[in-house]
Design a protein around this motif. Sequence first.
Motif, mmCIF file in Angstrom:
data_model
loop_
_atom_site.group_PDB
_atom_site.id
_atom_site.type_symbol
_atom_site.label_atom_id
_atom_site.label_comp_id
_atom_site.label_asym_id
_atom_site.label_seq_id
_atom_site.Cartn_x
_atom_site.Cartn_y
_atom_site.Cartn_z
ATOM 1 N N VAL A 132 -39.594 -81.081 -42.439
ATOM 2 C CA VAL A 132 -39.891 -80.918 -43.923
ATOM 3 C C VAL A 132 -39.323 -79.672 -44.512
ATOM 4 O O VAL A 132 -38.860 -79.702 -45.753
ATOM 5 N N GLU A 133 -39.082 -78.832 -43.880
ATOM 6 C CA GLU A 133 -38.080 -77.636 -44.475
ATOM 7 C C GLU A 133 -36.577 -77.775 -44.733
ATOM 8 O O GLU A 133 -36.101 -77.269 -45.696
ATOM 9 N N THR A 134 -36.230 -78.970 -44.032
ATOM 10 C CA THR A 134 -34.653 -78.828 -44.161
ATOM 11 C C THR A 134 -34.389 -80.401 -44.599
ATOM 12 O O THR A 134 -33.024 -80.435 -44.957
ATOM 13 N N GLY A 135 -35.224 -81.351 -44.760
ATOM 14 C CA GLY A 135 -34.784 -82.882 -44.948
ATOM 15 C C GLY A 135 -34.794 -82.908 -46.165
ATOM 16 O O GLY A 135 -35.361 -82.098 -47.163
ATOM 17 N N GLN A 174 -48.875 -76.371 -41.622
ATOM 18 C CA GLN A 174 -48.038 -75.986 -42.688
ATOM 19 C C GLN A 174 -47.184 -77.002 -43.111
ATOM 20 O O GLN A 174 -46.478 -77.123 -43.991
ATOM 21 N N ALA A 175 -46.669 -77.646 -42.065
ATOM 22 C CA ALA A 175 -45.813 -78.965 -42.350
ATOM 23 C C ALA A 175 -46.214 -79.837 -43.424
ATOM 24 O O ALA A 175 -45.660 -80.249 -44.249
ATOM 25 N N PHE A 176 -47.694 -80.090 -43.098
ATOM 26 C CA PHE A 176 -48.399 -81.031 -44.079
ATOM 27 C C PHE A 176 -48.406 -80.354 -45.422
ATOM 28 O O PHE A 176 -48.339 -81.050 -46.267
ATOM 29 N N VAL A 177 -48.681 -79.107 -45.441
ATOM 30 C CA VAL A 177 -48.667 -78.488 -46.877
ATOM 31 C C VAL A 177 -47.692 -78.727 -47.669
ATOM 32 O O VAL A 177 -47.427 -79.140 -48.499
ATOM 33 N N GLY A 178 -46.402 -78.270 -46.800
ATOM 34 C CA GLY A 178 -44.898 -78.512 -47.351
ATOM 35 C C GLY A 178 -44.645 -80.020 -47.893
ATOM 36 O O GLY A 178 -44.290 -80.300 -49.068
ATOM 37 N N LEU A 179 -45.075 -80.750 -46.974
ATOM 38 C CA LEU A 179 -44.765 -82.370 -47.090
ATOM 39 C C LEU A 179 -45.630 -82.789 -48.546
ATOM 40 O O LEU A 179 -45.296 -83.631 -49.351
ATOM 41 N N ILE A 180 -46.914 -82.613 -48.694
ATOM 42 C CA ILE A 180 -47.717 -83.192 -49.518
ATOM 43 C C ILE A 180 -47.278 -82.199 -50.980
ATOM 44 O O ILE A 180 -47.373 -82.797 -51.963
ATOM 45 N N ALA A 181 -46.872 -80.862 -50.801
ATOM 46 C CA ALA A 181 -46.473 -80.205 -52.208
ATOM 47 C C ALA A 181 -45.315 -80.972 -52.795
ATOM 48 O O ALA A 181 -45.384 -81.042 -53.840
ATOM 49 N N LYS A 182 -44.555 -81.643 -51.953
ATOM 50 C CA LYS A 182 -43.426 -82.283 -52.421
ATOM 51 C C LYS A 182 -43.845 -83.287 -53.249
ATOM 52 O O LYS A 182 -43.378 -83.710 -54.397
ATOM 53 N N GLN A 183 -44.908 -84.200 -52.481
ATOM 54 C CA GLN A 183 -45.367 -85.339 -53.545
ATOM 55 C C GLN A 183 -46.045 -85.147 -54.686
ATOM 56 O O GLN A 183 -45.646 -85.325 -55.657
ATOM 57 N N LEU A 184 -46.777 -83.978 -54.617
ATOM 58 C CA LEU A 184 -47.801 -83.610 -55.758
ATOM 59 C C LEU A 184 -46.690 -83.112 -56.799
ATOM 60 O O LEU A 184 -47.074 -83.081 -57.969
ATOM 61 N N GLU A 185 -45.642 -82.186 -56.438
ATOM 62 C CA GLU A 185 -44.655 -81.759 -57.357
ATOM 63 C C GLU A 185 -44.194 -83.069 -57.827
ATOM 64 O O GLU A 185 -43.936 -82.730 -59.346
#
Length: 500
Positions: A132-135, A174-185
């Motif tokens: 999530v952080e690098t892809g 935290q991985a899912f927080v970052g992943l879903i944040a990308k979708q919501l953004e």
Amino acid sequence: MAAIGIDYGTSNSEVSYFDGQQHHFIKLDPNIDGANKIRSSVFIYYENELPTPPTSMIEAKVAQIKRAITEQIDKAKEGYYEAQDGKEQQRFSDQIDDFRAELHNLPALQRRAIELLLKDMTVQDLPLKQLVETGKFAFGEEGFKRYLKTPDKGRLIYSPKNFLGANLVAGQQQAFVGLIAKQLEFFRLSAEQQLNMPVDTAVIGRPVKFHGTRGHEGNKQAVDIMTQAATQAGFNQIEFLEEPIAAAYKIERTLDNHTNVLVADIGGGTTDICCIKLSPAKQANLDRQQDVLSVTGARLGGMECDKNLIIQSIAPTMGRGLLMRNGLPVPPTFFSDMCAVDDIPKLNRFFSDESWLEIVQTKSDVKESKMLGRLLAVQEQKLSARLVNSARLAKEMLSSKDIITLPLHYIEPDYDVDITIEELSRSMQSWLRKVKALVSECLQNSAEQPQMLFITGGMSLSPIVKKELEEIMLPHLPVMQGDAFNSVCEGLAIQAAKLA
């Protein structure tokens, strides 16, 4: 500032803005003309080389290299003591010095460890948090097409929502927080661009019970993840509204007088039922909890039907039910794990080297080895998500046909499976019993009986579902007509407009 409703679904997601008079749906998938909905799946990928492996992997590899060097030092020492002359002793002494220098050169050891790791590492070896952080992220049809074209370049998260209430190990939350944040953004920026105004508020739909087995703790975790993700995505004000209640707010605008309505929202991952008092006079009220007569839900969505259909109609052509030479059947866990796109541990187990070896050994132990070859192809090429998607398409096609031929040529050339409406109906029976039990529970807990029935969600379009609920279980209730796909999102947008 604008406020939007976000229907963050198991299979699809949708965003809407309500201006007080009409809804404006945000176009989320540029690959589909006029499509408001977008696949909820996310493909995280790397175009070129994989990133540097995580520190823990590097440290483990360095330790392994150090052990190998220490063994070389010990062998050189043995050679030194066994040497017959001074020249030979000096040669072993020089080797010992070189090995010791190598052993203590940490930067060089780390570079060597990284080279070795990258040589053998695949994207599946990366922890989800690092991925999530690098892809790079691809959403909707773009992401799914990338996955179909280059599955080895990334990882497809088929339904992020399904994991929110699960028992997530260290780093995964935290991985899912970052992943879903990308979708919501992505949703927020799409809305800002199309509405031509800033968006800072969102009402996000939520099931009564998130997918998982952890009860209250799982639900709390899911809401925490979604809240953190929405904040990280740039929303300043966030509210959650149970999906069947949101659908009720939409249909309330079609009523002329007070009506008790039973709302059944049957989606891709969950089924939620509520009985609610609706009235045109209450449309402007922000808090409507006192009007909710009863609400219940469970993780009983259309994806379970997709997986059941695979087990019922497709898995038998992959070796399910075959007997091995010892008289025992081919392990049924092969097939349940194969379908587990919403269960990371099971899917990782299916894609593991150990599972590959078990399938290969089983393949050599049955007469119809060609069938197990299809299962092996799914395992080797990581085709589980694609297979579940094929089952979903078969289910949808059988809504209007009695029999279909499902092409599975990506598994094996000329591999087709005929599926009938009767087979689909049989595969859905255990699921339907659970759905009807939820309806009964909601009715029993309601102080007042409903006067009308409204069914929404993707599974509401199934003639099998409609017949069971409308004709067999609740024939006495008049059925309200409405949009099976947009009602929840429209209700969320109505609530968001009240906040704004």
